[in-house]
Design a protein around this motif. Sequence first.
Motif, PDB file in Angstrom:
ATOM      1  N   TRP B  13       0.787  -1.233   0.000  1.00  0.00           N
ATOM      2  CA  TRP B  13       0.000   0.000   0.000  1.00  0.00           C
ATOM      3  C   TRP B  13       0.824   1.291   0.000  1.00  0.00           C
ATOM      4  O   TRP B  13       0.414   2.297  -0.562  1.00  0.00           O
ATOM      5  CB  TRP B  13      -0.984   0.014   1.176  1.00  0.00           C
ATOM      6  CG  TRP B  13      -0.323   0.193   2.515  1.00  0.00           C
ATOM      7  CD1 TRP B  13       0.225  -0.793   3.284  1.00  0.00           C
ATOM      8  CD2 TRP B  13      -0.125   1.415   3.223  1.00  0.00           C
ATOM      9  NE1 TRP B  13       0.763  -0.256   4.426  1.00  0.00           N
ATOM     10  CE2 TRP B  13       0.560   1.084   4.433  1.00  0.00           C
ATOM     11  CE3 TRP B  13      -0.439   2.753   2.981  1.00  0.00           C
ATOM     12  CZ2 TRP B  13       0.912   2.054   5.367  1.00  0.00           C
ATOM     13  CZ3 TRP B  13      -0.082   3.715   3.918  1.00  0.00           C
ATOM     14  CH2 TRP B  13       0.582   3.362   5.100  1.00  0.00           C
ATOM     15  N   SER B  14       1.992   1.264   0.614  1.00  0.00           N
ATOM     16  CA  SER B  14       2.748   2.510   0.742  1.00  0.00           C
ATOM     17  C   SER B  14       3.958   2.551  -0.199  1.00  0.00           C
ATOM     18  O   SER B  14       4.851   3.373  -0.022  1.00  0.00           O
ATOM     19  CB  SER B  14       3.225   2.693   2.180  1.00  0.00           C
ATOM     20  OG  SER B  14       4.247   1.747   2.450  1.00  0.00           O
ATOM     21  N   SER B  15       3.987   1.663  -1.184  1.00  0.00           N
ATOM     22  CA  SER B  15       5.105   1.690  -2.128  1.00  0.00           C
ATOM     23  C   SER B  15       4.788   2.620  -3.295  1.00  0.00           C
ATOM     24  O   SER B  15       3.821   2.391  -4.029  1.00  0.00           O
ATOM     25  CB  SER B  15       5.383   0.284  -2.666  1.00  0.00           C
ATOM     26  OG  SER B  15       6.092   0.363  -3.884  1.00  0.00           O
ATOM     27  N   CYS B  19       2.113   1.800  -6.341  1.00  0.00           N
ATOM     28  CA  CYS B  19       0.963   2.686  -6.533  1.00  0.00           C
ATOM     29  C   CYS B  19       0.935   3.267  -7.940  1.00  0.00           C
ATOM     30  O   CYS B  19      -0.147   3.417  -8.531  1.00  0.00           O
ATOM     31  CB  CYS B  19       0.973   3.822  -5.507  1.00  0.00           C
ATOM     32  SG  CYS B  19       0.675   3.257  -3.816  1.00  0.00           S
ATOM     33  N   TRP B 175       1.853  12.935  -3.002  1.00  0.00           N
ATOM     34  CA  TRP B 175       1.664  12.331  -1.690  1.00  0.00           C
ATOM     35  C   TRP B 175       2.968  12.251  -0.903  1.00  0.00           C
ATOM     36  O   TRP B 175       2.953  12.254   0.318  1.00  0.00           O
ATOM     37  CB  TRP B 175       1.047  10.928  -1.837  1.00  0.00           C
ATOM     38  CG  TRP B 175      -0.405  11.007  -2.150  1.00  0.00           C
ATOM     39  CD1 TRP B 175      -1.459  11.037  -1.273  1.00  0.00           C
ATOM     40  CD2 TRP B 175      -0.989  11.124  -3.463  1.00  0.00           C
ATOM     41  NE1 TRP B 175      -2.638  11.158  -1.959  1.00  0.00           N
ATOM     42  CE2 TRP B 175      -2.378  11.211  -3.296  1.00  0.00           C
ATOM     43  CE3 TRP B 175      -0.452  11.168  -4.754  1.00  0.00           C
ATOM     44  CZ2 TRP B 175      -3.252  11.329  -4.378  1.00  0.00           C
ATOM     45  CZ3 TRP B 175      -1.315  11.287  -5.832  1.00  0.00           C
ATOM     46  CH2 TRP B 175      -2.703  11.378  -5.634  1.00  0.00           C
ATOM     47  N   TRP B 176       4.091  12.199  -1.615  1.00  0.00           N
ATOM     48  CA  TRP B 176       5.366  12.050  -0.937  1.00  0.00           C
ATOM     49  C   TRP B 176       6.004  13.380  -0.553  1.00  0.00           C
ATOM     50  O   TRP B 176       6.782  13.430   0.395  1.00  0.00           O
ATOM     51  CB  TRP B 176       6.326  11.194  -1.788  1.00  0.00           C
ATOM     52  CG  TRP B 176       6.311   9.763  -1.333  1.00  0.00           C
ATOM     53  CD1 TRP B 176       7.230   9.123  -0.549  1.00  0.00           C
ATOM     54  CD2 TRP B 176       5.273   8.787  -1.576  1.00  0.00           C
ATOM     55  NE1 TRP B 176       6.849   7.820  -0.313  1.00  0.00           N
ATOM     56  CE2 TRP B 176       5.654   7.586  -0.926  1.00  0.00           C
ATOM     57  CE3 TRP B 176       4.073   8.798  -2.281  1.00  0.00           C
ATOM     58  CZ2 TRP B 176       4.873   6.410  -0.974  1.00  0.00           C
ATOM     59  CZ3 TRP B 176       3.291   7.652  -2.329  1.00  0.00           C
ATOM     60  CH2 TRP B 176       3.701   6.473  -1.671  1.00  0.00           C
ATOM     61  N   THR B 179       5.756  14.196   2.985  1.00  0.00           N
ATOM     62  CA  THR B 179       6.657  13.409   3.848  1.00  0.00           C
ATOM     63  C   THR B 179       8.046  14.049   3.838  1.00  0.00           C
ATOM     64  O   THR B 179       8.753  14.029   4.844  1.00  0.00           O
ATOM     65  CB  THR B 179       6.768  11.923   3.416  1.00  0.00           C
ATOM     66  OG1 THR B 179       7.446  11.821   2.163  1.00  0.00           O
ATOM     67  CG2 THR B 179       5.406  11.261   3.333  1.00  0.00           C
ATOM     68  N   PRO B 215      -2.100   6.088  -1.268  1.00  0.00           N
ATOM     69  CA  PRO B 215      -2.640   5.921   0.086  1.00  0.00           C
ATOM     70  C   PRO B 215      -3.186   7.220   0.657  1.00  0.00           C
ATOM     71  O   PRO B 215      -2.939   8.306   0.144  1.00  0.00           O
ATOM     72  CB  PRO B 215      -1.420   5.460   0.893  1.00  0.00           C
ATOM     73  CG  PRO B 215      -0.237   5.895   0.132  1.00  0.00           C
ATOM     74  CD  PRO B 215      -0.624   6.017  -1.292  1.00  0.00           C
ATOM     75  N   GLU B 219      -2.234   8.499   6.763  1.00  0.00           N
ATOM     76  CA  GLU B 219      -1.720   7.140   7.004  1.00  0.00           C
ATOM     77  C   GLU B 219      -0.289   7.024   6.490  1.00  0.00           C
ATOM     78  O   GLU B 219       0.566   6.409   7.121  1.00  0.00           O
ATOM     79  CB  GLU B 219      -2.591   6.105   6.287  1.00  0.00           C
ATOM     80  CG  GLU B 219      -3.831   5.707   7.081  1.00  0.00           C
ATOM     81  CD  GLU B 219      -4.669   4.661   6.345  1.00  0.00           C
ATOM     82  OE1 GLU B 219      -5.897   4.838   6.303  1.00  0.00           O
ATOM     83  OE2 GLU B 219      -4.077   3.697   5.809  1.00  0.00           O
ATOM     84  N   LEU B 220      -0.035   7.618   5.339  1.00  0.00           N
ATOM     85  CA  LEU B 220       1.303   7.569   4.757  1.00  0.00           C
ATOM     86  C   LEU B 220       2.300   8.320   5.637  1.00  0.00           C
ATOM     87  O   LEU B 220       3.414   7.856   5.875  1.00  0.00           O
ATOM     88  CB  LEU B 220       1.299   8.159   3.341  1.00  0.00           C
ATOM     89  CG  LEU B 220       2.661   8.162   2.636  1.00  0.00           C
ATOM     90  CD1 LEU B 220       3.136   6.739   2.386  1.00  0.00           C
ATOM     91  CD2 LEU B 220       2.589   8.928   1.319  1.00  0.00           C
ATOM     92  N   PHE B 223       3.002   6.244   8.815  1.00  0.00           N
ATOM     93  CA  PHE B 223       3.827   5.084   8.493  1.00  0.00           C
ATOM     94  C   PHE B 223       5.272   5.511   8.187  1.00  0.00           C
ATOM     95  O   PHE B 223       6.228   4.897   8.679  1.00  0.00           O
ATOM     96  CB  PHE B 223       3.218   4.357   7.291  1.00  0.00           C
ATOM     97  CG  PHE B 223       4.012   3.174   6.810  1.00  0.00           C
ATOM     98  CD1 PHE B 223       4.857   3.286   5.714  1.00  0.00           C
ATOM     99  CD2 PHE B 223       3.901   1.945   7.451  1.00  0.00           C
ATOM    100  CE1 PHE B 223       5.582   2.196   5.265  1.00  0.00           C
ATOM    101  CE2 PHE B 223       4.631   0.846   7.000  1.00  0.00           C
ATOM    102  CZ  PHE B 223       5.477   0.977   5.905  1.00  0.00           C
ATOM    103  N   THR B 224       5.423   6.561   7.379  1.00  0.00           N
ATOM    104  CA  THR B 224       6.751   7.029   6.985  1.00  0.00           C
ATOM    105  C   THR B 224       7.546   7.503   8.193  1.00  0.00           C
ATOM    106  O   THR B 224       8.760   7.296   8.260  1.00  0.00           O
ATOM    107  CB  THR B 224       6.637   8.160   5.945  1.00  0.00           C
ATOM    108  OG1 THR B 224       5.807   7.728   4.887  1.00  0.00           O
ATOM    109  CG2 THR B 224       8.004   8.550   5.395  1.00  0.00           C
TER     110      THR B 224
END
Lengths: 227, 237
Positions: B13-15, B19, B175-176, B179, B215, B219-220, B223-224
Amino acid sequence: MSKDSVKLLNFWPSVFGLRVHYALDLKGVSYDYQEESLPNKSKELLEANPIYTKIPVLIHNGKPICESLVIVDYIDSVWPGSHKLLPEDPYEKAVARFWADFGDKKLYDAGSRLIRAMGEEHKKAGKDFKWALMKIDEALGTIAPGKPFFGGDAMNFADVALAPFICCFKSYQKVGGFVLPGPEEWPNLYKWVDAVNSVDVIKISTPSDDKVAEFLERYRKHATRAA
Amino acid sequence: RMGEEGLKLLTFWSSPFACRVRLALDLKGLHYDLQEEDLFNAKSALLLESNPVHKKIPVLIHNGKAICESMNIVEYVDEVWPDRGTGFLLPRDDAFARATARFWADFVDKKFLSLTAASFKAAISSGEEKERANDEMIQDMVALERFLESQGGVFFSGSNTSMGFVDIAASFLPWWLPTYTEIGRLRVPGPDTCPLLHRWIAAVKDSPEAKAAFPDQQELLDFTKVRFEEVKKRFAQ
């Protein structure tokens, strides 16, 4: 009919540049060659590859194409008739691309670390390099059993991507302080090496093992002193 | 019409790699099974058989054959189903345009998905080293902005409505980037320096296919944050 202008900017020890040589030579494409001096890059190189300022660069009718596998793909598209490098079947194409990418991710990566690293990292690089060659030996047996090349009877995209490393085997063994397993352990790999070395056009641009070894040893001295 | 029977994607899911393959499959309107791999505990037998060399996701299984490496999978999907859904992802008739798309997809991988990238170095380092690597990362994003500008549309494909090969390669960035800023504590160029990139980010986030493939942002982030501590320990000098 206007003549194509094809020019390769390269540095002779580069395995990436050799991929482009092989693709052009297998297809019988005539091209100009410009040797670049990496500490003294030409204005043409800097303008053709502003993002990375690296060789190889192929300049076709004035347009630059960069990144060796992108270039080989482009060459195959533009000159499809003679010696097709990518299979027509999408799955076989994907397999060829996978092994070309393996050359970058695993073989080049380990070889590069073998040249630059010291101590534990150097030892690990040697192991990784041998592992990568073992995987290539296995792949040859699975993908084209009984045939000399990834492409079967003739070199394909994967062969062109991986073959340039052959002239570096001697260097890596010297630098790594190990001897590669022989044909009893890796029968497919050695048959492949012999087959590649027997292709006449491959001989045109491949530097000698000794010349490469001399260059890489000098490079290692310089790289590890600076570390 | 080539059958989709037995199309299966092995994913996590978080790759970002997995994705973006999902995004490509969804843009093509393909039907497939999604198999979530338990990467931290036990990889499935199917994954180990399908990708024995790298043992990594994503893997696409089609008619019993495994295709590995995310952008390799996207190319495969584009070749097998060229006219489905959103249409072709790579330029069909122009070899130079194709080479350009491949170059920039590879740029995204080198600069944002590689352990040797400035973005990664900036995230795990500190002080002057961090700032220098961060500056380099910003230059990489400005380079993307310049390329986007040259393509003349909302998307890297040049279109105002459909995503192409480079869009899919870069599709994880919306999305990244949070992060990078919130966990990596990195600076990213704003809409003043990179207006087109920000417009692209908004367009990607607005896409129903992208929203489904990527994701949940929080949540991402959660998790990150946890993974980042482990990664830093592993790579810190």
